[in-house]
Motif scaffolding. Structure first.
Motif, PDB file in Angstrom:
ATOM      1  N   ILE A   1      11.194  14.251   0.185  1.00  0.00           N
ATOM      2  CA  ILE A   1      12.332  14.088  -0.728  1.00  0.00           C
ATOM      3  C   ILE A   1      12.971  12.712  -0.568  1.00  0.00           C
ATOM      4  O   ILE A   1      13.163  11.983  -1.546  1.00  0.00           O
ATOM      5  CB  ILE A   1      13.395  15.177  -0.473  1.00  0.00           C
ATOM      6  N   THR A   2      13.276  12.352   0.669  1.00  0.00           N
ATOM      7  CA  THR A   2      14.020  11.097   0.871  1.00  0.00           C
ATOM      8  C   THR A   2      13.166   9.870   0.564  1.00  0.00           C
ATOM      9  O   THR A   2      13.708   8.796   0.317  1.00  0.00           O
ATOM     10  CB  THR A   2      14.576  10.997   2.309  1.00  0.00           C
ATOM     11  N   SER A   3      11.838  10.033   0.575  1.00  0.00           N
ATOM     12  CA  SER A   3      11.000   8.877   0.252  1.00  0.00           C
ATOM     13  C   SER A   3      10.651   8.812  -1.238  1.00  0.00           C
ATOM     14  O   SER A   3       9.968   7.877  -1.665  1.00  0.00           O
ATOM     15  CB  SER A   3       9.732   8.877   1.109  1.00  0.00           C
ATOM     16  N   ASP A   4      11.105   9.780  -2.009  1.00  0.00           N
ATOM     17  CA  ASP A   4      10.951   9.675  -3.465  1.00  0.00           C
ATOM     18  C   ASP A   4      11.858   8.532  -3.946  1.00  0.00           C
ATOM     19  O   ASP A   4      13.052   8.518  -3.643  1.00  0.00           O
ATOM     20  CB  ASP A   4      11.376  11.004  -4.111  1.00  0.00           C
ATOM     21  N   PRO A   5      11.291   7.579  -4.677  1.00  0.00           N
ATOM     22  CA  PRO A   5      12.126   6.426  -5.078  1.00  0.00           C
ATOM     23  C   PRO A   5      13.348   6.846  -5.895  1.00  0.00           C
ATOM     24  O   PRO A   5      14.357   6.139  -5.882  1.00  0.00           O
ATOM     25  CB  PRO A   5      11.167   5.564  -5.904  1.00  0.00           C
ATOM     26  N   ASN A   6      13.269   7.990  -6.583  1.00  0.00           N
ATOM     27  CA  ASN A   6      14.436   8.452  -7.334  1.00  0.00           C
ATOM     28  C   ASN A   6      15.528   9.015  -6.427  1.00  0.00           C
ATOM     29  O   ASN A   6      16.648   9.235  -6.876  1.00  0.00           O
ATOM     30  CB  ASN A   6      14.031   9.532  -8.349  1.00  0.00           C
ATOM     31  N   PHE A   7      15.187   9.281  -5.178  1.00  0.00           N
ATOM     32  CA  PHE A   7      16.222   9.769  -4.263  1.00  0.00           C
ATOM     33  C   PHE A   7      17.216   8.657  -3.946  1.00  0.00           C
ATOM     34  O   PHE A   7      18.416   8.883  -3.869  1.00  0.00           O
ATOM     35  CB  PHE A   7      15.602  10.305  -2.963  1.00  0.00           C
TER      36      PHE A   7
ATOM     37  N   ASP B   1      16.613   7.253   4.644  1.00  0.00           N
ATOM     38  CA  ASP B   1      17.897   7.620   4.037  1.00  0.00           C
ATOM     39  C   ASP B   1      18.031   9.125   3.935  1.00  0.00           C
ATOM     40  O   ASP B   1      18.106   9.677   2.842  1.00  0.00           O
ATOM     41  CB  ASP B   1      18.008   6.991   2.635  1.00  0.00           C
ATOM     42  N   ASP B   2      18.048   9.816   5.059  1.00  0.00           N
ATOM     43  CA  ASP B   2      18.250  11.261   5.038  1.00  0.00           C
ATOM     44  C   ASP B   2      19.675  11.543   5.480  1.00  0.00           C
ATOM     45  O   ASP B   2      20.024  11.344   6.645  1.00  0.00           O
ATOM     46  CB  ASP B   2      17.238  11.932   5.969  1.00  0.00           C
ATOM     47  N   PRO B   3      20.509  12.022   4.543  1.00  0.00           N
ATOM     48  CA  PRO B   3      21.924  12.211   4.884  1.00  0.00           C
ATOM     49  C   PRO B   3      22.145  13.268   5.958  1.00  0.00           C
ATOM     50  O   PRO B   3      23.229  13.351   6.522  1.00  0.00           O
ATOM     51  CB  PRO B   3      22.551  12.639   3.546  1.00  0.00           C
TER      52      PRO B   3
ATOM     53  N   ARG C   1      22.286   9.271  -4.045  1.00  0.00           N
ATOM     54  CA  ARG C   1      23.268   9.222  -5.145  1.00  0.00           C
ATOM     55  C   ARG C   1      22.525   9.136  -6.484  1.00  0.00           C
ATOM     56  O   ARG C   1      22.734   8.209  -7.261  1.00  0.00           O
ATOM     57  CB  ARG C   1      24.195   8.003  -4.967  1.00  0.00           C
ATOM     58  N   TYR C   2      21.675  10.106  -6.704  1.00  0.00           N
ATOM     59  CA  TYR C   2      20.817  10.081  -7.889  1.00  0.00           C
ATOM     60  C   TYR C   2      21.426  10.833  -9.065  1.00  0.00           C
ATOM     61  O   TYR C   2      20.823  10.895 -10.134  1.00  0.00           O
ATOM     62  CB  TYR C   2      19.456  10.704  -7.544  1.00  0.00           C
ATOM     63  N   TYR C   3      22.575  11.414  -8.880  1.00  0.00           N
ATOM     64  CA  TYR C   3      23.151  12.224  -9.955  1.00  0.00           C
ATOM     65  C   TYR C   3      23.452  11.324 -11.149  1.00  0.00           C
ATOM     66  O   TYR C   3      24.000  10.246 -10.999  1.00  0.00           O
ATOM     67  CB  TYR C   3      24.406  12.942  -9.468  1.00  0.00           C
ATOM     68  N   GLY C   4      23.096  11.813 -12.313  1.00  0.00           N
ATOM     69  CA  GLY C   4      23.272  10.999 -13.508  1.00  0.00           C
ATOM     70  C   GLY C   4      22.053  10.165 -13.825  1.00  0.00           C
ATOM     71  O   GLY C   4      21.880   9.697 -14.943  1.00  0.00           O
ATOM     72  N   ASP C   5      21.200   9.966 -12.827  1.00  0.00           N
ATOM     73  CA  ASP C   5      19.937   9.240 -13.046  1.00  0.00           C
ATOM     74  C   ASP C   5      18.771  10.230 -12.958  1.00  0.00           C
ATOM     75  O   ASP C   5      18.961  11.431 -12.942  1.00  0.00           O
ATOM     76  CB  ASP C   5      19.775   8.146 -11.980  1.00  0.00           C
ATOM     77  N   GLU C   6      17.578   9.690 -12.872  1.00  0.00           N
ATOM     78  CA  GLU C   6      16.403  10.513 -12.612  1.00  0.00           C
ATOM     79  C   GLU C   6      16.552  11.166 -11.247  1.00  0.00           C
ATOM     80  O   GLU C   6      16.915  10.498 -10.278  1.00  0.00           O
ATOM     81  CB  GLU C   6      15.142   9.642 -12.620  1.00  0.00           C
ATOM     82  N   HIS C   7      16.250  12.432 -11.153  1.00  0.00           N
ATOM     83  CA  HIS C   7      16.324  13.135  -9.873  1.00  0.00           C
ATOM     84  C   HIS C   7      14.997  13.013  -9.121  1.00  0.00           C
ATOM     85  O   HIS C   7      13.963  12.790  -9.738  1.00  0.00           O
ATOM     86  CB  HIS C   7      16.661  14.606 -10.115  1.00  0.00           C
TER      87      HIS C   7
ATOM     88  N   HIS D   1       0.834  -1.190   0.000  1.00  0.00           N
ATOM     89  CA  HIS D   1       0.000   0.000   0.000  1.00  0.00           C
ATOM     90  C   HIS D   1       0.877   1.252   0.000  1.00  0.00           C
ATOM     91  O   HIS D   1       2.023   1.214   0.430  1.00  0.00           O
ATOM     92  CB  HIS D   1      -0.930  -0.009   1.216  1.00  0.00           C
ATOM     93  N   PRO D   2       0.330   2.365  -0.463  1.00  0.00           N
ATOM     94  CA  PRO D   2       1.132   3.607  -0.502  1.00  0.00           C
ATOM     95  C   PRO D   2       1.234   4.256   0.879  1.00  0.00           C
ATOM     96  O   PRO D   2       0.818   5.398   1.085  1.00  0.00           O
ATOM     97  CB  PRO D   2       0.355   4.484  -1.491  1.00  0.00           C
ATOM     98  N   ASP D   3       1.816   3.517   1.807  1.00  0.00           N
ATOM     99  CA  ASP D   3       1.854   3.972   3.197  1.00  0.00           C
ATOM    100  C   ASP D   3       2.719   5.212   3.395  1.00  0.00           C
ATOM    101  O   ASP D   3       2.408   6.065   4.233  1.00  0.00           O
ATOM    102  CB  ASP D   3       2.371   2.847   4.103  1.00  0.00           C
ATOM    103  N   GLU D   4       3.807   5.305   2.650  1.00  0.00           N
ATOM    104  CA  GLU D   4       4.688   6.469   2.832  1.00  0.00           C
ATOM    105  C   GLU D   4       3.960   7.757   2.410  1.00  0.00           C
ATOM    106  O   GLU D   4       4.013   8.755   3.110  1.00  0.00           O
ATOM    107  CB  GLU D   4       5.976   6.274   2.024  1.00  0.00           C
ATOM    108  N   GLY D   5       3.290   7.699   1.272  1.00  0.00           N
ATOM    109  CA  GLY D   5       2.543   8.871   0.814  1.00  0.00           C
ATOM    110  C   GLY D   5       1.380   9.190   1.741  1.00  0.00           C
ATOM    111  O   GLY D   5       1.115  10.363   2.045  1.00  0.00           O
ATOM    112  N   LEU D   6       0.682   8.151   2.193  1.00  0.00           N
ATOM    113  CA  LEU D   6      -0.437   8.371   3.112  1.00  0.00           C
ATOM    114  C   LEU D   6       0.065   8.962   4.421  1.00  0.00           C
ATOM    115  O   LEU D   6      -0.584   9.837   5.012  1.00  0.00           O
ATOM    116  CB  LEU D   6      -1.180   7.053   3.359  1.00  0.00           C
ATOM    117  N   ALA D   7       1.238   8.512   4.867  1.00  0.00           N
ATOM    118  CA  ALA D   7       1.820   9.058   6.102  1.00  0.00           C
ATOM    119  C   ALA D   7       2.165  10.540   5.927  1.00  0.00           C
ATOM    120  O   ALA D   7       1.932  11.352   6.826  1.00  0.00           O
ATOM    121  CB  ALA D   7       3.061   8.264   6.499  1.00  0.00           C
TER     122      ALA D   7
END
Lengths: 397, 397
Positions: B203-209, A258-260, B213-219, A219-225
């Motif tokens: 931002i961090t939950s965007d699958p392209n994130f 994964d937040d740097p 290390r998304y540089y060169g790929d979809e941002h 389910h789209p839990d991250e978006g729903l959150a």
């Protein structure tokens, strides 16, 4: 009169809901914006059906389980959400009134919605028709028909449930005598439309949302959150967040993301609070239902089709109670005053009670005493007895 | 004194920046929260270097291109963002002052940041060290060393740039005589921390994130757009959104998204506006930079390490101007008053100008006349000449 297992007649009966939602099938239901489904309406009743009937409308992600027993999986926000207001000896006393509450079409607590099985045996998902507050009211009227209730002594609701309540006065003015509209407005403002649209897009852009046919998969839990976190901020005032959390660090560890930039700084308690509640929310609520109901709230406009709010209420000659909260930036005091003025211009007796509270929108849920006293007085003796009319006229002078 | 191509000495020189950012390498830079990088600082200067130097600090996603020519790709928000304030004959007159502005570490307009190439030839991405406002100020001081500037006549900044400005008074009180802090605060409140954390997580939950290390790929453009929309709502007041957009439908069509509730209802103009701006934003800004800089703003606390705001400013005996806006809910008038009081308790001469404006936080950018008059007076004659001291003391009495 069909009084199946949903009825709570005494406090001891509160465990009767253990067997799942009680529903009535109202047949093929045509939605305002097009489309139709075979509609089940899930409902609960409280008290003696020979007493004056009062309909309670729930808020966005609430349920028909207003008070007493509720399925455990609903949690405290959706289950038994007004237990301090509704019950024996409570302000809406179930020894004096027959209380009815129904889950709205599009929701996920027993009334047919996007997660329900459609004619092809699969969940409707995105094929479910768009829903409006107008639809909700018409479905509730059909439930009342089924219960043999012609005229409501009162309809009561908070937040979008308050929109639901005032829509009764617009759509079925002859079937309701009193309207209590709590922490609500004739329509949302641009800021709330903006935040709600951001929330919806967070859901639809979750890769697990796909085209809304995610049932059976992740389910789209991250978006729903994300959507719920945004909502949660809308429900609380700036002052209450600051007083309650400030910049304090949380005691628990952050959920791994994964937040740097996360490791170098504290996990703030206010963020932990939103994260925790959002996680719980995704366990109990369907993402499509959230999209549908949020949109219904955004698109509600009392004046639509009537020209003005007062014209929309022209057919209503009963009594109205409006309660608003100074700390509420979702549904503001000014908007409530617009509503009260519309009732007045429509010729209804109206009382607008402005509650001085820093809490925010959710005050109508978490500070029940602010609802209980005016509601009890209003049900007992109407707007005049509520004791605040016509203070609304001088509030902003 | 090295005055390379970044200098704008006349209005005619404004096209000199066409060749890309001017940078100075300040060597290996140790960050406050750990880690180090070989740091380039991108900067611009305006006017005659023999005039009194004034440092201008940019806001969250701003740049060193304060006024005059700026690379086209920055757009109006990041490029030449204070053109009404800084220039010949403007309130911060580049015929009278030597104006310096630098892009902050962690950003993406020429100063080393997450999108910059690291020692391994790849972008740093999530390996870039966490940055703080304290780091920004130390990097700016190293730039001034390079330019041969010992003491600033003034430092001026708005929003997080205002935090940058006041941090100068904390960290290098002997190197700055005047601080102009516009639409800023000693620290953010819980509500802003909450919204900013929601934005980061989008931002961090965007699958392209991925892991950054998304540089060169979809941002992660969708997540960054969500973050920007949230920010945009923070920058405007409830009143200004309502007055400007209300519930009006947009003229353009919605960008295609799989929202099953979209087709049945209008695309609201306020949503269209946020969407449009968010799309432009993703074209000009790096998602990692947004994470890093937003975190730096959230984690700024003037009092940190000093015990109180006044103690943090104890070494500063210059003059301060604080400007705040009644419609700003991101950096409130009350927070600005806290800052002004701290300057006063620290023994500095301070003037707090409260601007009555419905616009919201961005008023300091879009209503430049509200900054120009007090800033000009302050630069000319200090807090007393700014003409509002000590009004701040009676604002909330």
């Amino acid at each position: 009169m069909d009084m199946t297992g949903a009825t709570h007649t005494t406090d001891d009966d509160r465990s009767e809901t253990d067997e799942g939602p009680t529903t009535v099938n109202v047949g093929q239901f045509e939605f305002e914006r097009g489309g139709s489904v075979d509609l089940d309406v899930a409902y609960e009743t409280y008290g003696d059906p020979t007493n004056p009937p009062v309909l309670v409308a729930h808020a966005l992600t609430g349920s028909q389980y207003v008070a007493g027993a509720a399925p455990e999986e609903l949690g405290a926000q959706a289950g038994s959400w007004w237990d301090d207001i509704v019950g024996q000896g409570r302000p809406l006393d179930t020894r004096e009134f027959f209380v009815v509450s129904a889950n709205v079409p599009g929701s996920c607590y027993g009334t047919t919605g996007p997660a329900s099985e459609g004619p092809d045996g699969e969940p409707y998902g995105p094929d479910f028709p768009a829903v409006t507050v107008t639809d909700w009211v018409r479905a509730q009227a059909q439930l009342l028909d089924h219960l043999g209730i012609d005229t409501l002594y009162a309809v009561v609701g908070g937040s979008v449930g308050g929109m639901n309540a005032i829509e009764w006065a617009k759509q079925y003015p002859e079937r309701v005598e009193r309207v209590a509209a709590i922490a609500t407005a004739p329509r949302l403002d641009a800021q709330m439309l903006a935040l709600d649209a951001i929330a919806r897009r967070a859901i639809t852009s979750d890769p697990n949302f796909g085209d809304g046919r995610y049932y059976g998969d992740e389910h789209p839990d991250e978006g729903l959150a994300t959507a719920r976190r945004i909502g949660h901020v809308q429900y609380l005032s700036k002052t209450s967040l600051e007083d309650r959390f400030g910049r304090r660090a949380a005691e628990r560890a952050i959920t791994a993301i994964d937040d740097p930039t996360a490791d170098a700084f504290p996990y703030r308690d206010v963020v932990s609070y939103l994260d925790y509640n959002a996680e719980r929310f995704t366990e109990r609520f369907d993402a499509n239902s959230y999209l549908y109901l949020l949109r219904a709230m955004d698109e509600y406009d009392l004046a639509r089709g009537a020209g003005s709010d007062a014209a929309a209420l022209a057919g209503f000659d009963g009594e109205a109670l409006v309660v608003s909260y100074t700390g509420d930036w979702h549904f503001t005091v000014e908007q409530a005053e617009t509503l009260a003025t519309a009732f007045e211009h429509a010729g209804a007796a109206v009382s607008h009670r402005v509650v001085d509270s820093d809490y925010g929108h959710d005050a109508f849920l978490v500070e029940p005493e602010t609802v209980g006293a005016p509601l009890s007085a209003f049900l007992d003796g109407g707007a005049e007895k509520a004791g605040f009319a016509p203070v609304h006229a001088s509030l902003f002078s």
